[in-house]
Write a protein that holds these residues in place. Structure first.
Motif, short mmCIF file in Angstrom:
data_model
loop_
_atom_site.label_atom_id
_atom_site.label_comp_id
_atom_site.label_asym_id
_atom_site.label_seq_id
_atom_site.Cartn_x
_atom_site.Cartn_y
_atom_site.Cartn_z
N UNK A 1 -3.66 6.37 7.11
CA UNK A 1 -2.33 6.67 6.60
C UNK A 1 -1.82 7.91 7.34
N UNK A 2 -0.61 7.82 7.87
CA UNK A 2 0.03 8.95 8.55
C UNK A 2 1.22 9.39 7.72
N UNK A 3 1.24 10.66 7.35
CA UNK A 3 2.32 11.19 6.53
C UNK A 3 2.98 12.34 7.26
N UNK A 4 4.29 12.27 7.37
CA UNK A 4 5.07 13.37 7.91
C UNK A 4 5.81 14.00 6.73
N UNK A 5 5.64 15.30 6.60
CA UNK A 5 6.24 16.00 5.46
C UNK A 5 6.80 17.34 5.91
N UNK A 6 7.52 17.97 5.01
CA UNK A 6 8.01 19.30 5.25
C UNK A 6 7.68 20.16 4.04
N UNK A 7 8.06 21.40 4.11
CA UNK A 7 7.92 22.33 3.00
C UNK A 7 9.30 22.88 2.68
N UNK A 8 9.46 23.42 1.50
CA UNK A 8 10.78 23.95 1.14
C UNK A 8 11.15 25.15 2.00
N UNK B 1 10.19 16.10 0.09
CA UNK B 1 9.34 16.73 1.09
C UNK B 1 8.62 15.72 1.98
N UNK B 2 8.59 14.46 1.54
CA UNK B 2 7.92 13.41 2.32
C UNK B 2 8.96 12.72 3.20
N UNK B 3 8.79 12.83 4.50
CA UNK B 3 9.74 12.23 5.44
C UNK B 3 9.35 10.83 5.88
N UNK B 4 8.04 10.58 6.01
CA UNK B 4 7.63 9.26 6.49
C UNK B 4 6.18 9.00 6.10
N UNK B 5 5.91 7.73 5.81
CA UNK B 5 4.55 7.26 5.55
C UNK B 5 4.36 6.00 6.38
N UNK C 1 0.82 -1.18 0.00
CA UNK C 1 0.00 0.00 0.00
C UNK C 1 0.87 1.26 0.00
N UNK C 2 2.03 1.20 0.66
CA UNK C 2 2.91 2.36 0.72
C UNK C 2 3.35 2.79 -0.66
N UNK C 3 3.68 1.83 -1.52
CA UNK C 3 4.09 2.16 -2.89
C UNK C 3 2.98 2.87 -3.65
N UNK C 4 1.75 2.46 -3.42
CA UNK C 4 0.61 3.11 -4.09
C UNK C 4 0.43 4.54 -3.59
N UNK C 5 0.62 4.75 -2.30
CA UNK C 5 0.53 6.11 -1.76
C UNK C 5 1.64 6.97 -2.36
N UNK C 6 2.84 6.44 -2.44
CA UNK C 6 3.96 7.19 -3.04
C UNK C 6 3.63 7.57 -4.48
N UNK D 1 1.14 15.55 8.87
CA UNK D 1 1.83 16.40 9.84
C UNK D 1 2.97 17.11 9.13
N UNK D 2 3.02 18.42 9.27
CA UNK D 2 4.10 19.21 8.68
C UNK D 2 5.12 19.50 9.76
N UNK D 3 6.38 19.24 9.44
CA UNK D 3 7.47 19.51 10.37
C UNK D 3 8.58 20.26 9.63
N UNK D 4 9.40 20.94 10.38
CA UNK D 4 10.56 21.59 9.80
C UNK D 4 11.84 21.05 10.41
#
Length: 108
Positions: free
Chosen positions: A48-55, A26-30, A1-6, A85-88
């Motif tokens: 699905x839990x996604x941790x991401x950042x922004x530029x 920008x995607x740190x974890x799924x 399922x992770x590959x499909x989300x990616x 979740x957005x993190x820096x």
């Protein structure tokens, strides 16, 4: 399922850099959580839990991009909910861009 989300996340591009958010790094974890929210244990819900950042913290689409990410993940069959979740931490840098992304941007 992770590959499909990616694969779905690759349809989301940073409008200023014109590269998808996966190649930009920008995607740190799924991750996924399964639960049975009802008495009927045959019903399994997948979150699905996604941790991401922004530029940058001043990204002009900082409010919209997590919604785009959530919507992309929700297009995957079997994903019933998604939390973004957005993190820096760590901060995004050009080193976060994949080799394919650097090539596409002419950075290699």
């Amino acid at each position: 399922m992770k590959d499909k989300v990616i694969q779905e996340l690759k349809t989301v591009s940073d409008p200023e850099i014109s590269l998808d958010i996966v190649e930009l790094g920008l995607i740190y974890d799924i991750s996924f959580e399964e639960s049975t929210p009802f008495a009927n244990e045959s019903v399994v819900m997948t979150k699905c839990n996604i941790i991401m950042t922004l530029t940058t913290a001043w990204c002009p689409v900082a409010q919209e991009m997590p919604v785009w990410v959530r919507d992309a993940a929700m297009r995957v069959s079997g994903v019933d909910s998604c939390e973004v979740t957005v993190t820096f931490e760590p901060p995004w840098t050009h080193d976060s861009i994949s080799e394919a992304g650097k090539l596409e941007l002419g950075l290699v």
